[in-house]
Design an enzyme around this catalytic site. Structure first.
Site, PDB file in Angstrom:
ATOM      1  N   LYS A   1      -9.383  33.731  10.714  1.00  0.00           N
ATOM      2  CA  LYS A   1      -8.120  32.722  10.239  1.00  0.00           C
ATOM      3  C   LYS A   1      -7.507  32.593  11.443  1.00  0.00           C
ATOM      4  O   LYS A   1      -6.854  33.508  11.994  1.00  0.00           O
ATOM      5  CB  LYS A   1      -7.445  33.479   9.170  1.00  0.00           C
TER       6      LYS A   1
ATOM      7  N   ASP B   1       2.355  29.571  11.008  1.00  0.00           N
ATOM      8  CA  ASP B   1       2.642  29.319   9.403  1.00  0.00           C
ATOM      9  C   ASP B   1       3.860  29.348   9.053  1.00  0.00           C
ATOM     10  O   ASP B   1       4.688  30.482   8.744  1.00  0.00           O
ATOM     11  CB  ASP B   1       1.626  30.383   8.803  1.00  0.00           C
TER      12      ASP B   1
ATOM     13  N   LYS C   1       8.941  29.863   4.492  1.00  0.00           N
ATOM     14  CA  LYS C   1       9.280  30.824   4.676  1.00  0.00           C
ATOM     15  C   LYS C   1      10.774  31.122   5.158  1.00  0.00           C
ATOM     16  O   LYS C   1      11.455  30.280   5.563  1.00  0.00           O
ATOM     17  CB  LYS C   1       8.267  31.538   5.657  1.00  0.00           C
TER      18      LYS C   1
ATOM     19  N   ASP D   1      -0.301  34.600  12.892  1.00  0.00           N
ATOM     20  CA  ASP D   1      -1.143  34.406  11.845  1.00  0.00           C
ATOM     21  C   ASP D   1      -2.400  33.744  12.379  1.00  0.00           C
ATOM     22  O   ASP D   1      -3.181  33.602  11.393  1.00  0.00           O
ATOM     23  CB  ASP D   1      -0.372  33.223  10.855  1.00  0.00           C
TER      24      ASP D   1
ATOM     25  N   ASP E   1       2.133  28.642   0.870  1.00  0.00           N
ATOM     26  CA  ASP E   1       2.312  29.853   1.719  1.00  0.00           C
ATOM     27  C   ASP E   1       0.987  30.751   1.494  1.00  0.00           C
ATOM     28  O   ASP E   1       0.874  31.675   2.364  1.00  0.00           O
ATOM     29  CB  ASP E   1       3.471  30.628   1.594  1.00  0.00           C
TER      30      ASP E   1
ATOM     31  N   GLU F   1      -1.975  29.958   2.106  1.00  0.00           N
ATOM     32  CA  GLU F   1      -2.704  28.944   2.851  1.00  0.00           C
ATOM     33  C   GLU F   1      -3.898  29.339   3.574  1.00  0.00           C
ATOM     34  O   GLU F   1      -5.009  28.749   3.802  1.00  0.00           O
ATOM     35  CB  GLU F   1      -1.969  28.133   3.851  1.00  0.00           C
TER      36      GLU F   1
ATOM     37  N   ARG G   1      -6.340  31.294   2.666  1.00  0.00           N
ATOM     38  CA  ARG G   1      -7.444  31.615   1.781  1.00  0.00           C
ATOM     39  C   ARG G   1      -8.117  30.188   1.619  1.00  0.00           C
ATOM     40  O   ARG G   1      -9.165  30.019   1.255  1.00  0.00           O
ATOM     41  CB  ARG G   1      -6.922  32.367   0.547  1.00  0.00           C
TER      42      ARG G   1
END
Length: 502
Positions: free
Chosen positions: A268, A273, A280, A291, A350, A352, A354
Site C-alpha cells: 500500500k 492520507d 482526519k 501511510d 478514510d 481508503e 483497502r
C-alpha cells in the site's frame, strides 16, 4: 560501514578497540578472562572496585590496558548469562555500536558474537549484529541543511567467531545482513521523505534507480489511463482528489527459471492520507506520510532480494496513490465498481487503503502467483490489538501463514496471526452494494482483511498489517522502522532454499 569476520585470540588483536562481554555479577566471559590474564588482573581489579556490575547495557571503556596490543577495551554488560536471549543480544549490540561511534574508535574487533544466545547459531549472531549495527548508525539527514556527524565515526568492525570452520558461515551472514540492511535503509529513507517530495511518481523513480543496479530487475508502470482501461475504478477513486497522479509501479525480479510461479508482494503506497472527505484530526496528521510504508517495505525487500541474487522469481507492486479532500474527491455514499466487478459502498473515505489494494490484488492474478503477500499500514485497530511490537498477519492458507510466522521469528521481525473467520464477513454487509468498505469498530483489523480476502480467492494470500510497526511516533526516535523488510526477505530466502550453514 565495512564488516569482516575472523577467528583469533584477543591478545593478538591490534585494533583501535576490542569489545568483550561481562556477565552479571562481575563475571568475565572467556574472552575477557584471557585479556585479564594477559593484563595481570587489571580488568578483574576494576570490577572488584565496582566500576562495572555487568548489567545489560552497561559500558566501561578502558585505555592502554597493560600488555594488550589494542588501544582500548570496551567492556559490555551482558546481564545474567542464562537470560541472554535474542532481544537482549540485539539491544546489547545496539548500545555497543552507539558507544563505539562516540569514542573515536574508527575500527573495532567485537567478540560479542561468541556469546551464547538461546537457540541461535553463529550465522544468526553475526547477521543480526550486522543488521543491528546498521540500525544503530542510521540517521535521516537528507532534508537538513547542516548535518551533525561524529568527528571520527566508526567505519569498520570485525566480528570474531570461535573457530576457523565458521568463517565461511560468518562471511555469508555478513553478505545477507548487508543486503537486508540496505533494503531496510531504502525503506526508511523513502518513508521518512516528506509528502511534497515522496509521491507516487517518486516511488516509481526509486524503483527505477534500484533496477538500474540489477540486471535481473525490470520495472513496469501502470498510470491512470491504463488503470481506467483495466477498470481499476476503486483505486482511481481514492486518488481523484489529489493533483498527484496515482501510479502503480511493478518490479519484476527474475532469479528463478521462467516457468516458476512468482512470489508477489503488494505494498500500500498512500504517500499522504488526509482521510479525504472523512478528514482526519489535525493531531499527528504529519505522520500520515507513513501511510506508504507498505510500498516502501516492498521496495526495500525487492532491493534486498536482488542484492542477494536469490534463485527465485518475485514481483513487487508499489500501489502509489494520495488521498486528499477536493471538489473532485470521492465521497461517503459513493458506490464503486472494482476491477473484479464487485461493488463497494463507501461509508468512510478514510478506509481508503483497502480500496486501492483490492484492485491491485485483482491485477496480480495475471501473474499466476505462487503466493501473494500484501503489506499495508491499514488499521489503527491493529495498533490497539498488538501495539508497536508485532505485525498483524491474516491469511487464507495455513502453510503460508506458518511460513511467515517462522520467517518473522528467524528475522526477529515479529508477527502474530489473527483469525479470518467467516463470521466476521457479516460486518461488511451493505444494503446497496456487494459490500461496504467499513466493518465497524469491533475487530477492525480482521474485517479489513476480510474485505481484502474477497479479492484473493484465486490464489494463496496473506495480509500484513504494519500500522503499529512501520514507524515510531514523536520524540527523538520518530521515524520509519524499516519493518517488515527483514521478515519478507527471510520468507523469500526460505522459499528459495538459501543455506545459512555449511
Amino acid at each position: 560501514m565495512e564488516f569482516n569476520v575472523k577467528s583469533g585470540s584477543p591478545e593478538k588483536q591490534r585494533s583501535a578497540c576490542i569489545v568483550v562481554g561481562v556477565f552479571e555479577p562481575r563475571r568475565l566471559t572467556p574472552v575477557a578472562e584471557q585479556l585479564d590474564i594477559i593484563s595481570e588482573g587489571y580488568i578483574s581489579n576494576l570490577l572488584r572496585r565496582g566500576d562495572l556490575e555487568g548489567k545489560a547495557g552497561q559500558m566501561l571503556l578502558l585505555h592502554h590496558v597493560p600488555n594488550v596490543l589494542s588501544e582500548r577495551i570496551l567492556l559490555v554488560g551482558c546481564g545474567k548469562e542464562r537470560e541472554l536471549d535474542e532481544r537482549q543480544y540485539r539491544q546489547i549490540i545496539k548500545k555497543t555500536i552507539s558507544t563505539l561511534n562516540e569514542t573515536g574508535s574508527m575500527e573495532a574487533v567485537c567478540f560479542l558474537t561468541e556469546l551464547h544466545v538461546k537457540g541461535r547459531d553463529t550465522y544468526w549472531k553475526v547477521r543480526h549484529a550486522v543488521e543491528t549495527t546498521n540500525e544503530a548508525l542510521y540517521n535521516f539527514t537528507a532534508m537538513k541543511s547542516r548535518k551533525d556527524e561524529a568527528r571520527r565515526p566508526l567505519r569498520k568492525i570485525v566480528f570474531n567467531v570461535p573457530t576457523r570452520r565458521e568463517l565461511t558461515t560468518g562471511e555469508r551472514a555478513i553478505e545477507h545482513g548487508m543486503a537486508i540492511s540496505a533494503g531496510i535503509k531504502t525503506t526508511k529513507d523513502v518513508a521518512n521523505m516528506p509528502p511534497n517530495i515522496c509521491n507516487p511518481a517518486y516511488l516509481r523513480d526509486q524503483a527505477m534507480e534500484i533496477a538500474e543496479q540489477h540486471d535481473n530487475l525490470t520495472i513496469e508502470v501502470i498510470d491512470e489511463a491504463q488503470m481506467a482501461e483495466l477498470n481499476m475504478n476503486s483505486y482511481l477513486a481514492v486518488g481523484r482528489g489529489s493533483q498527484n497522479e496515482s501510479m502503480m509501479t511493478v518490479m519484476h525480479y527474475k532469479g528463478g527459471v521462467p516457468s516458476q510461479n512468482p512470489v508477489v508482494l503488494v505494498g500500500k503506497g498512500l504517500t499522504f492520507d488526509s482521510g479525504g472527505i472523512s478528514l482526519k484530526g489535525g493531531d499527528g496528521m504529519d505522520e500520515m506520510k507513513y501511510d506508504m510504508c507498505g510500498a516502501a517495505s516492498v521496495l526495500g525487500a525487492m532491493q534486498s532480494i536482488a542484492q542477494m541474487k536469490l534463485p527465485i522469481n518475485v514481483i513487487g507492486v508499489l500501489a502509489g496513490c494520495e488521498n486528499m479532500p477536493d471538489a473532485n474527491a470521492y465521497r461517503p455514499g459513493d458506490i464503486l465498481t472494482t476491477m473484479s466487478g464487485q461493488t463497494v459502498e463507501v461509508l468512510n473515505t478514510d478506509a481508503e487503503g483497502r480500496l486501492v489494494l483490492c484492485d491491485a490484488l485483482t491485477y496480480v492474478e495475471r501473474f499466476s502467483p505462487d503466493v501473494v503477500i500484501d503489506v499495508a499500514t491499514l488499521t489503527g485497530a491493529c495498533v490497539v490489538a498488538l501495539g508497536k511490537h508485532a505485525t498483524g498477519m491474516l491469511s487464507n492458507h495455513n502453510p503460508l501463514a506458518h511460513e511467515l510466522i517462522n520467517a518473522s521469528e528467524q528475522s526477529s521481525d515479529r508477527a502474530w496471526r489473527l483469525p479470518l473467520w467467516d463470521e466476521y464477513q457479516e460486518q461488511l454487509e451493505s444494503p446497496f452494494a456487494d459490500m461496504s468498505n467499513l466493518g465497524g469498530r469491533a475487530a477492525g483489523t480482521i474485517t479489513a482483511a476480510c474485505f481484502l480476502s474477497r479479492f484473493t480467492r484465486k490464489y494463496h494470500w496473506a495480509h500484513l498489517d504494519i500500522a503499529g510497526t512501520a514507524w515510531i511516533s514523536g520524540g527523538k526516535e520518530k521515524g520509519a522502522t524499516g519493518r517488515p523488510v527483514a521478515m519478507l526477505a527471510q520468507y523469500v530466502m526460505n522459499k528459495a532454499g538459501v543455506e545459512t550453514e555449511d
